[in-house]
Motif scaffolding. Structure first.
Motif, PDB file in Angstrom:
ATOM      1  N   ALA A 300      25.044  31.708  57.408  1.00 54.60           N
ATOM      2  CA  ALA A 300      25.156  32.128  58.803  1.00 54.60           C
ATOM      3  C   ALA A 300      23.869  31.722  59.523  1.00 54.60           C
ATOM      4  N   GLU A 301      23.973  31.468  60.810  1.00 53.41           N
ATOM      5  CA  GLU A 301      22.819  31.024  61.595  1.00 53.41           C
ATOM      6  C   GLU A 301      22.678  31.890  62.845  1.00 53.41           C
ATOM      7  N   ILE A 302      21.446  32.272  63.132  1.00 54.69           N
ATOM      8  CA  ILE A 302      21.115  33.004  64.359  1.00 54.69           C
ATOM      9  C   ILE A 302      20.036  32.210  65.082  1.00 54.69           C
ATOM     10  N   ALA A 303      20.147  32.079  66.396  1.00 48.95           N
ATOM     11  CA  ALA A 303      19.099  31.428  67.177  1.00 48.95           C
ATOM     12  C   ALA A 303      18.959  32.135  68.507  1.00 48.95           C
ATOM     13  N   GLY A 304      17.743  32.205  69.005  1.00 52.34           N
ATOM     14  CA  GLY A 304      17.506  32.875  70.277  1.00 52.34           C
ATOM     15  C   GLY A 304      16.119  32.582  70.799  1.00 52.34           C
ATOM     16  N   THR A 305      15.708  33.358  71.794  1.00 47.72           N
ATOM     17  CA  THR A 305      14.411  33.127  72.422  1.00 47.72           C
ATOM     18  C   THR A 305      13.619  34.422  72.532  1.00 47.72           C
TER      19      THR A 305
END
Length: 451
Positions: A300-305
């Protein structure tokens, strides 16, 4: 008593002489400023022409080859300006040395456009095409960088004419790749700093402006202190063991960890950072896993700022993202690898209070009375902050709504456009602020000699 009287008389004479010299310098400065602003006003038609050409021939980050060539050709016609091209790939550094000693003021404009199809019906509408992320795309200056370049050229032209009377030097920075964003490649401001544009001559202050359409045309917003947020991109890669949706106990499902991590990140701003030190926003923009409804995925992948107006809170948030991802992943018997490349992130843009104070009056002269105001900070980001790592910077917002009674479309929207009449104010602001900073530095009291 006689000695005291003599010392008092001597001190009074020194003060009167200093006051007279200051008044004389102020008079000269005022006359020079008036001439500079008149030159800025006279350049309006040329500035509009420059802007329209650059708008029509938009180019993406680090691809501003034609734009840079056009800028260099315009600068070459201005006496006294030394031009260096090819800095940070497509950037330009141009130096104008005045006829008198004084501080070195750098002025910056960004050159790149965005992968957006423009929706405005203009005679100079962008029809440029290019490639973005491996796919064909339309390109348009819907963030206003075309106007930034044109206004800086206008300022360079005005100051070039007055070069013999300038008390200092001016460095004109035409920067690539502001729109690049954090990532494996450094954005243009960081790349130019690494290339040494703030040395030879040693720059004392960097000034810049950004155009927008949110407020009445010809007004300016400034701020002493943190003005625009830093931005860092985080990516969390989770790895577990795939399986069948009917038998989850035989797998190690990373989606559960991903969901809990996403929720846990939301309490960083509310519970782990000091709001009085500056706001912070942590957002998840991507949460991806799986290929089919009845298959438990392996990854699973999570990306944000992370966006912050506080350097300390920025560090706290970065560490908290790593800690939460690792701890929660372990509780689900999966692994988490977190990457946050803070070296490529945009820094907090802090408009130096003292340097900003030095140019506030010049900004009001540029706009007219009552047309400048101190504004609240924004969580939007700008890589201009990279110029302020070791020296003061000053940044302001030039408002240019195309409508008399309402705001225009926001920056980056396909409908974004501006009132070209505001560019005259932008040229005046750049020229006036440069001279104000030089005058302040030249009139600063010298240290008293020790007996």
């Amino acid at each position: 008593m006689k000695l005291r009287y003599r010392l008092f008389a001597l001190a009074t004479a020194c003060l009167l002489a200093r006051s007279a010299a200051s008044q004389e310098a102020s008079s000269v400065t005022s006359a020079l400023t008036r001439r500079a602003l008149a030159l800025a006003d006279a350049s309006e038609a040329q500035v509009v022409q420059w802007r329209r050409y650059i708008h029509e021939h938009a180019e993406l980050s680090y691809q501003e080859v034609q734009t840079a060539a056009y800028i260099a050709a315009a600068l070459a016609k201005m006496p006294g300006i030394d031009i260096q091209t090819g800095i940070a790939k497509t950037g330009i550094k141009a130096v104008l040395r005045g006829g008198k000693p004084g501080p070195v003021v750098a002025l910056r404009a960004d050159m790149d456009a965005l992968p957006v199809e423009e929706h405005n019906d203009l005679p100079f509408k962008s029809t440029a095409k290019g490639e973005y992320l491996g796919k064909p795309t339309s390109i348009a200056h819907v963030c206003g960088h075309d106007t930034h370049v044109a206004m800086l050229l206008g300022a360079a032209q005005a100051l070039s004419t007055l070069r013999a009377e300038l008390a200092g030097a001016v460095v004109f920075l035409f920067q690539p790749a502001e729109e690049l964003g954090p990532g494996p490649l450094l954005s243009g401001a960081s790349a130019m700093v690494e290339a040494g544009v703030l040395d030879n001559p040693k720059v004392d202050v960097v000034m810049g402006q950004h155009i927008g359409a949110a407020s009445p045309s010809g007004t300016i917003g400034y701020r002493r202190g943190s003005l625009m947020a830093s931005i860092d991109i985080f990516r969390i890669s989770l790895k577990g063991k795939g399986g069948h949706g009917a038998m989850p106990w035989l797998s190690k499902d990373p989606t559960l960890a991903a969901a809990e991590i996403t929720l846990a990140l939301q309490n960083i701003a509310s519970n782990q950072t000091n709001p009085l030190d500056g706001p912070i926003v942590v957002t998840v923009g991507q949460l991806q896993a799986g290929t089919r409804f009845n298959i438990l995925p392996e990854t699973a992948e999570i990306a944000g700022t992370i966006r912050s107006l506080s350097k300390d809170n920025r560090k706290i948030a970065q560490e908290s993202v790593r800690t939460k991802a690792k701890g929660i992943a372990e509780s689900y018997s999966v692994t988490a690898e977190t990457t946050i490349d803070s070296s490529s992130g945009y820094e907090v843009l802090v408009s130096d209070p003292a340097a900003t104070e030095a140019v506030i009056q010049a900004l009001e002269v540029a706009t007219g009375p009552g047309k400048i105001k101190e504004i609240r900070p924004t969580m939007g980001s700008e890589d201009f902050g990279s110029f302020g790592r070791n020296i003061p910077v000053v940044f302001w917002i030039l408002n240019a709504s195309p409508f008399a009674d309402r705001a225009g479309a926001p920056n980056h929207a396909p409908e974004f456009t501006i009132d070209e009449g505001a560019m005259r104010i932008g040229v005046r602001a750049l020229v006036g602020s440069t001279l104000a900073y030089m005058a302040r530095s030249g009139s600063a009291p010298k240290p008293a000699r020790q007996p």
